[in-house]
Design a protein around this motif. Sequence first.
Motif, mmCIF file in Angstrom:
data_model
loop_
_atom_site.group_PDB
_atom_site.id
_atom_site.type_symbol
_atom_site.label_atom_id
_atom_site.label_comp_id
_atom_site.label_asym_id
_atom_site.label_seq_id
_atom_site.Cartn_x
_atom_site.Cartn_y
_atom_site.Cartn_z
ATOM 1 N N GLY A 141 -2.147 -10.946 -8.628
ATOM 2 C CA GLY A 141 -2.266 -11.666 -9.884
ATOM 3 C C GLY A 141 -3.622 -11.519 -10.534
ATOM 4 N N ASP A 142 -4.399 -10.539 -10.099
ATOM 5 C CA ASP A 142 -5.743 -10.305 -10.616
ATOM 6 C C ASP A 142 -5.949 -8.797 -10.737
ATOM 7 N N PHE A 143 -6.260 -8.326 -11.940
ATOM 8 C CA PHE A 143 -6.406 -6.889 -12.157
ATOM 9 C C PHE A 143 -7.582 -6.288 -11.388
ATOM 10 N N ASN A 144 -8.506 -7.118 -10.934
ATOM 11 C CA ASN A 144 -9.684 -6.609 -10.219
ATOM 12 C C ASN A 144 -9.632 -6.856 -8.713
ATOM 13 N N ALA A 145 -8.545 -7.437 -8.232
ATOM 14 C CA ALA A 145 -8.442 -7.759 -6.806
ATOM 15 C C ALA A 145 -8.353 -6.490 -5.957
ATOM 16 N N GLU A 146 -8.751 -6.618 -4.701
ATOM 17 C CA GLU A 146 -8.702 -5.479 -3.783
ATOM 18 C C GLU A 146 -7.324 -5.384 -3.133
ATOM 19 N N VAL A 147 -6.787 -4.191 -3.118
ATOM 20 C CA VAL A 147 -5.544 -3.895 -2.404
ATOM 21 C C VAL A 147 -5.895 -3.068 -1.179
ATOM 22 N N LYS A 148 -5.539 -3.549 -0.007
ATOM 23 C CA LYS A 148 -5.858 -2.832 1.218
ATOM 24 C C LYS A 148 -5.077 -1.526 1.299
ATOM 25 N N GLY A 149 -5.732 -0.496 1.828
ATOM 26 C CA GLY A 149 -5.123 0.820 1.920
ATOM 27 C C GLY A 149 -4.376 1.036 3.221
ATOM 28 N N ILE A 150 -3.644 2.127 3.286
ATOM 29 C CA ILE A 150 -2.824 2.446 4.450
ATOM 30 C C ILE A 150 -3.674 2.664 5.692
ATOM 31 N N ASN A 151 -4.771 3.392 5.592
ATOM 32 C CA ASN A 151 -5.584 3.719 6.768
ATOM 33 C C ASN A 151 -6.167 2.481 7.446
ATOM 34 N N ALA A 210 0.836 -1.208 0.000
ATOM 35 C CA ALA A 210 0.000 0.000 0.000
ATOM 36 C C ALA A 210 0.869 1.255 0.000
ATOM 37 N N ALA A 211 1.958 1.231 0.777
ATOM 38 C CA ALA A 211 2.846 2.388 0.837
ATOM 39 C C ALA A 211 3.601 2.578 -0.472
ATOM 40 N N ALA A 212 3.851 1.481 -1.182
ATOM 41 C CA ALA A 212 4.566 1.580 -2.456
ATOM 42 C C ALA A 212 3.787 2.389 -3.479
ATOM 43 N N GLU A 213 2.474 2.431 -3.350
ATOM 44 C CA GLU A 213 1.647 3.205 -4.269
ATOM 45 C C GLU A 213 1.060 4.437 -3.595
ATOM 46 N N GLY A 214 1.141 4.481 -2.263
ATOM 47 C CA GLY A 214 0.574 5.618 -1.537
ATOM 48 C C GLY A 214 -0.935 5.650 -1.586
ATOM 49 N N ILE A 215 -1.580 4.464 -1.528
ATOM 50 C CA ILE A 215 -3.051 4.440 -1.491
ATOM 51 C C ILE A 215 -3.494 4.336 -0.032
ATOM 52 N N TYR A 216 -4.378 5.241 0.374
ATOM 53 C CA TYR A 216 -4.777 5.316 1.773
ATOM 54 C C TYR A 216 -6.052 4.539 2.062
#
Length: 481
Positions: free
Chosen positions: A299-309, A256-262
């Motif tokens: 490995g899935d373009f639609n998977a959820e990536v958890k955010g920083i918060n 998450a920090a690598a992309e800065g998504i909160y």
Amino acid sequence: MDALDLARWQFAITTVYHFFFVPITIGLSGIVAGFHVAWVRGHNPQMYKLTKFFGKLFVINFALGLVTGIVQEFQFGMNWSDYSRFVGDIFGAPLAFEALLTFFLESTFLGLWIFGWGRIPEKLHALTMCLVHLGTVMSAFFILSANSFMQNPVGFTFNPKTNRAELTDFVAVLTNKVQLVTFPHVIFAAYMTAGAVVMGVALWHLRRPNLGDNASMYRKATRVGAVVTLVASLGVMISGDLQGKIMTEVQPMKMAAAEGIYESQSHAPFSVLSIGSLDGTKATRIIEVPGLLSFLGHGDFNAEVKGINPLRDEAKAKFTGGKFTSDSSTSYTPNIPTTYWTFRFMMGFGFAGTAASLLVLWATRKNAGEKALAPRWWHWVAVATPFLPLLGNSFGWIFTEMGRQPWIVNGLMTVQHAVSPSVSSGEVLFSMIVYTLLYAALAVVEVKLFLKYVRMGAEAVPEPGHEPEHDDTDAPLAYAY
């Protein structure tokens, strides 16, 4: 700054400096072994010259890597005694194997290789460098198994009476899922770096006038280095993709920090370039690839990536109040600008190295002719090429270690609980200044020696059959390499 901040700076300076030499040592030992085996098989004078030439550069690099690596272990007792006490039972096992097994393998057979010219049978002599290379790879394996424990602790139990983590399964430590993807990633990166060194050095010589018969030799070395760089870069990409998925599983905050998504996102994008506030809270993605971060992580373009918060809130609820964690005021978020940009610099310099190898292979093809390398900008390609994967390696390790913060052992111990309690900031500052000045002096020695023997080139090496005789077996050995 307090002792903790200074200790972190000191370890960062010495670690990044030391790792300049490590990938070159690992990869170049393999390439030199390849040149040596090729000479033994065909007795081609060009292979002999390349073996001696790049072998000399390898020895210079190995010596500096050895000296700077010793300081790393000193710091565990000097500045990080609480960390050493907590995980010494686990961390010490792979480090002992590295020191007692692989280092002795490397140093013993390197000595035989250096002093064995004309003294031991050719095939046995070539085998010594192969064993040196095996030792460097094994050394990396044990060191990385220790580091992988810090990323994903396994094979241990916590003893509340001693407040220490105790080893219960050494095999589990060696086969840690993080280790199994990190090890090939680092080895491929080492081959890529060493290939770029060979490519850059040989290309620099190839552009020099009046090479005569050596022109074909340097062209061959240039192409060997380019092929090694290209093939290794493909290995880096594949292993890096696997590593990203394991990282997302065991250290989702780092991704998450690598992309800065909160906030958590499905179909999470990957930004090639971004502007805005340094902490990433207000960012404008200039170049963005939709869904790529989800693919890198799952490995899935639609998977959820958890955010920083949400990850920070989970960590506070889970770890606040632990003996080796922290209180509620501690942030479980790593430094966002550092993780964001080092992640991109790592990939950017790596891709640039791959592009350089393709460009060099195209320019040195059979029908290209001498004019293909005539433009002045090829000189700068030769000079810059070795630095591209080298910098990619360095930024990759900065990302790996900084993205784990505030943990020194993920989920078990924060950095603030790992520093030596009895060491003052003045003592750390003094040792940091001493080490930094010492490293600066060593850097001058390294650069001067390396450039001196690069400029001398392979043509300064005697042809086989013209080596001095070694009739006096009782005479002491002298380093006259």
